[in-house]
Structures are given as C-alpha cells and as structure tokens.
Write a protein that holds these residues in place. Structure first.
Motif, PDB file in Angstrom:
ATOM      1  N   ASP A 128       0.827  -1.209   0.000  1.00 54.56           N
ATOM      2  CA  ASP A 128       0.000   0.000   0.000  1.00 54.56           C
ATOM      3  C   ASP A 128       0.860   1.257   0.000  1.00 54.56           C
ATOM      4  O   ASP A 128       0.483   2.271  -0.602  1.00 54.56           O
ATOM      5  N   ILE A 129       1.994   1.197   0.654  1.00 58.87           N
ATOM      6  CA  ILE A 129       2.899   2.355   0.690  1.00 58.87           C
ATOM      7  C   ILE A 129       3.355   2.697  -0.718  1.00 58.87           C
ATOM      8  O   ILE A 129       3.337   3.854  -1.133  1.00 58.87           O
ATOM      9  N   LYS A 130       3.764   1.677  -1.461  1.00 67.41           N
ATOM     10  CA  LYS A 130       4.217   1.879  -2.836  1.00 67.41           C
ATOM     11  C   LYS A 130       3.067   2.396  -3.692  1.00 67.41           C
ATOM     12  O   LYS A 130       3.246   3.307  -4.503  1.00 67.41           O
ATOM     13  N   ILE A 131       1.885   1.837  -3.515  1.00 72.72           N
ATOM     14  CA  ILE A 131       0.714   2.283  -4.273  1.00 72.72           C
ATOM     15  C   ILE A 131       0.433   3.754  -3.979  1.00 72.72           C
ATOM     16  O   ILE A 131       0.202   4.552  -4.898  1.00 72.72           O
ATOM     17  N   ASP A 132       0.486   4.139  -2.706  1.00 74.66           N
ATOM     18  CA  ASP A 132       0.240   5.539  -2.329  1.00 74.66           C
ATOM     19  C   ASP A 132       1.260   6.478  -2.966  1.00 74.66           C
ATOM     20  O   ASP A 132       0.919   7.580  -3.398  1.00 74.66           O
ATOM     21  N   ARG A 133       2.503   6.043  -3.053  1.00 78.75           N
ATOM     22  CA  ARG A 133       3.545   6.871  -3.675  1.00 78.75           C
ATOM     23  C   ARG A 133       3.276   7.044  -5.167  1.00 78.75           C
ATOM     24  O   ARG A 133       3.494   8.120  -5.722  1.00 78.75           O
ATOM     25  N   ILE A 134       2.844   5.969  -5.801  1.00 77.57           N
ATOM     26  CA  ILE A 134       2.542   6.035  -7.231  1.00 77.57           C
ATOM     27  C   ILE A 134       1.380   6.983  -7.468  1.00 77.57           C
ATOM     28  O   ILE A 134       1.425   7.822  -8.373  1.00 77.57           O
ATOM     29  N   ALA A 137       2.514  10.534  -7.089  1.00 81.62           N
ATOM     30  CA  ALA A 137       3.366  10.977  -8.192  1.00 81.62           C
ATOM     31  C   ALA A 137       2.556  11.273  -9.457  1.00 81.62           C
ATOM     32  O   ALA A 137       2.976  12.067 -10.297  1.00 81.62           O
ATOM     33  N   HIS A 138       1.389  10.631  -9.596  1.00 79.96           N
ATOM     34  CA  HIS A 138       0.545  10.803 -10.786  1.00 79.96           C
ATOM     35  C   HIS A 138      -0.909  10.984 -10.349  1.00 79.96           C
ATOM     36  O   HIS A 138      -1.762  10.149 -10.640  1.00 79.96           O
ATOM     37  N   PRO A 139      -1.213  12.094  -9.654  1.00 80.18           N
ATOM     38  CA  PRO A 139      -2.499  12.215  -8.977  1.00 80.18           C
ATOM     39  C   PRO A 139      -3.739  12.217  -9.871  1.00 80.18           C
ATOM     40  O   PRO A 139      -4.792  11.787  -9.448  1.00 80.18           O
ATOM     41  N   TYR A 140      -3.649  12.663 -11.094  1.00 79.67           N
ATOM     42  CA  TYR A 140      -4.847  12.794 -11.922  1.00 79.67           C
ATOM     43  C   TYR A 140      -4.800  11.919 -13.165  1.00 79.67           C
ATOM     44  O   TYR A 140      -5.518  12.185 -14.133  1.00 79.67           O
ATOM     45  N   ASN A 141      -3.971  10.877 -13.144  1.00 81.07           N
ATOM     46  CA  ASN A 141      -3.816  10.044 -14.331  1.00 81.07           C
ATOM     47  C   ASN A 141      -3.920   8.575 -13.932  1.00 81.07           C
ATOM     48  O   ASN A 141      -2.922   7.931 -13.618  1.00 81.07           O
ATOM     49  N   LEU A 142      -5.140   8.043 -13.944  1.00 82.45           N
ATOM     50  CA  LEU A 142      -5.399   6.677 -13.516  1.00 82.45           C
ATOM     51  C   LEU A 142      -4.611   5.660 -14.346  1.00 82.45           C
ATOM     52  O   LEU A 142      -4.036   4.713 -13.806  1.00 82.45           O
ATOM     53  N   GLU A 143      -4.566   5.858 -15.659  1.00 83.97           N
ATOM     54  CA  GLU A 143      -3.858   4.917 -16.523  1.00 83.97           C
ATOM     55  C   GLU A 143      -2.362   4.889 -16.194  1.00 83.97           C
ATOM     56  O   GLU A 143      -1.748   3.822 -16.141  1.00 83.97           O
ATOM     57  N   GLU A 144      -1.774   6.049 -15.933  1.00 79.18           N
ATOM     58  CA  GLU A 144      -0.353   6.100 -15.592  1.00 79.18           C
ATOM     59  C   GLU A 144      -0.106   5.475 -14.217  1.00 79.18           C
ATOM     60  O   GLU A 144       0.904   4.816 -13.999  1.00 79.18           O
ATOM     61  N   GLN A 145      -1.023   5.665 -13.279  1.00 78.88           N
ATOM     62  CA  GLN A 145      -0.900   5.027 -11.970  1.00 78.88           C
ATOM     63  C   GLN A 145      -0.849   3.516 -12.127  1.00 78.88           C
ATOM     64  O   GLN A 145       0.006   2.846 -11.537  1.00 78.88           O
ATOM     65  N   MET A 146      -1.760   2.982 -12.944  1.00 78.96           N
ATOM     66  CA  MET A 146      -1.778   1.531 -13.173  1.00 78.96           C
ATOM     67  C   MET A 146      -0.493   1.061 -13.828  1.00 78.96           C
ATOM     68  O   MET A 146       0.082   0.050 -13.435  1.00 78.96           O
ATOM     69  N   MET A 147      -0.045   1.790 -14.854  1.00 79.48           N
ATOM     70  CA  MET A 147       1.160   1.378 -15.576  1.00 79.48           C
ATOM     71  C   MET A 147       2.374   1.392 -14.642  1.00 79.48           C
ATOM     72  O   MET A 147       3.180   0.455 -14.641  1.00 79.48           O
ATOM     73  N   GLN A 148       2.509   2.430 -13.833  1.00 72.93           N
ATOM     74  CA  GLN A 148       3.650   2.510 -12.917  1.00 72.93           C
ATOM     75  C   GLN A 148       3.589   1.388 -11.878  1.00 72.93           C
ATOM     76  O   GLN A 148       4.616   0.819 -11.503  1.00 72.93           O
ATOM     77  N   ALA A 149       2.391   1.064 -11.414  1.00 78.07           N
ATOM     78  CA  ALA A 149       2.240  -0.027 -10.451  1.00 78.07           C
ATOM     79  C   ALA A 149       2.592  -1.367 -11.100  1.00 78.07           C
ATOM     80  O   ALA A 149       3.260  -2.213 -10.484  1.00 78.07           O
TER      81      ALA A 149
END
Length: 190
Positions: A128-134, A137-149
């Motif tokens: 969850d810590i890593k997810i929160d950081r992602i 880092a990309h607060p308004y971009n759901l697709e980028e959050q998923m890709m980074q995760a």
C-alpha cells in the motif's frame, strides 16, 4: 548481486560523517528517533529506508532529493545512470517472448481495469505504501498510476514476471472479462 544494493553500498562508502548526519536529519519524518540514533553508517540508513520502502529500485525519488540536498551531484548522476539502465541485469529479466507477453498484458490491463486497480496491484504483491507513492506521483492520471504499479511489479518479480501471473491475479480479483481480454491478446503475441 543486486545492482541497486551495490549502488547504495557505493553511496554509503562515499558519504562523509557530516553528510551522514545531514541525511539522518532529512529522514526524521520517516524514521523514528531511536532508530536514527543507532545509525552509524550510510548503509544502515539505506537499509532502514529500504525496509520501510521509502526507497526501492523502482522509486528513488526520496533518495534523489536527499542527495540533491547534500549537493552531491556526482551521486545524483550515478543514480540517474542507474535509472536510465532501467531494468538492470539482463539475466534477471524474463526472456524476450515473455517480455512481449507481459507488455501486451499491461496494455490491455491499463485500457480495461478501472477504479479497482489497487485491488489487482495488491494481489500482485505491491505494498500500500508503494501504491500511495505512485498515486501521489501521478495524482490525476489513472492509466499512468496503473502502468507505474505494473512496472513496479515487473521490477519486483524480475525474471519471474509472467503474463500468466497477471491473468491469475485478475481472476482472483473477479476481473474475469479483463482476464479473458488479456488471454486473447496473449494468443496474438508472436
């Protein structure tokens, strides 16, 4: 040998006592006072930060900021070279065919998984810590959050990153339609 640990060891060996003291000061909000007082070497500080996942091979933002605050451009440059190398040791990466499958699966997942993406990423073993950081880092971009995760998962798994694991995780999260789409895409990967 893990390239990231080797990098941190190199940094530790090149820190002066004053620089270590400054790094400890910068970590006060992340590490308890008792642990900080026990730190005598840079590698001990880095070990705590690794354990808490404040720094990881996929997330070096905090490490970069600390090194910049020390005005150690030589270490920042070395860190940037590590990041540019991207995936690190080729022997720790999946073979080319599996890599194409994983990338294809990532594309389908990013296009088809919505607001429940965090459940999938947790199932893959990302904290969850890593997810929160992602997310931060990309607060308004759901697709980028998923890709980074997903990239964080790929880096975590190394050569054991398999597209079939992604399908299993999707099914475990009851995302069967997306799992079917991934399987269809995998059949088309040559």
């Amino acid at each position: 040998m893990d390239p990231f640990l080797a990098l941190l060891n190199s940094f530790s060996n090149r820190l002066s006592p004053d620089e270590l003291s400054n790094l400890k000061f910068l970590c006060q909000s992340k590490i308890g006072k008792g642990k900080l007082q026990a730190v005598r070497k840079g590698i001990e500080l880095f070990s705590i930060l690794l354990e808490q996942q404040d720094i990881t091979p996929c997330d070096v933002a905090f490490l970069r900021e600390m090194l910049k605050s020390l005005k150690r451009e030589d270490l920042v440059t070395q860190l940037e070279h590590f990041e540019e190398a991207g995936e690190g040791d080729p022997s720790e990466q999946p073979d080319a065919a599996e890599k194409r499958k994983v990338e294809s699966a990532f594309e389908v997942i990013c296009d088809n998984v919505g607001k429940n993406w965090k459940m999938l990423i947790r199932k893959l073993g990302i904290s969850d810590i890593k997810i929160d950081r992602i997310v931060a880092a990309h607060p308004y971009n759901l697709e980028e959050q998923m890709m980074q995760a997903l990239l964080a998962w790929k880096k975590l798994k190394g050569k054991d990153a398999k597209a079939d694991d992604l399908v299993r995780a999707l099914r475990a999260c009851k995302m069967n339609l997306v799992a079917d789409k991934v399987e269809d895409a995998l059949r088309q990967v040559v």
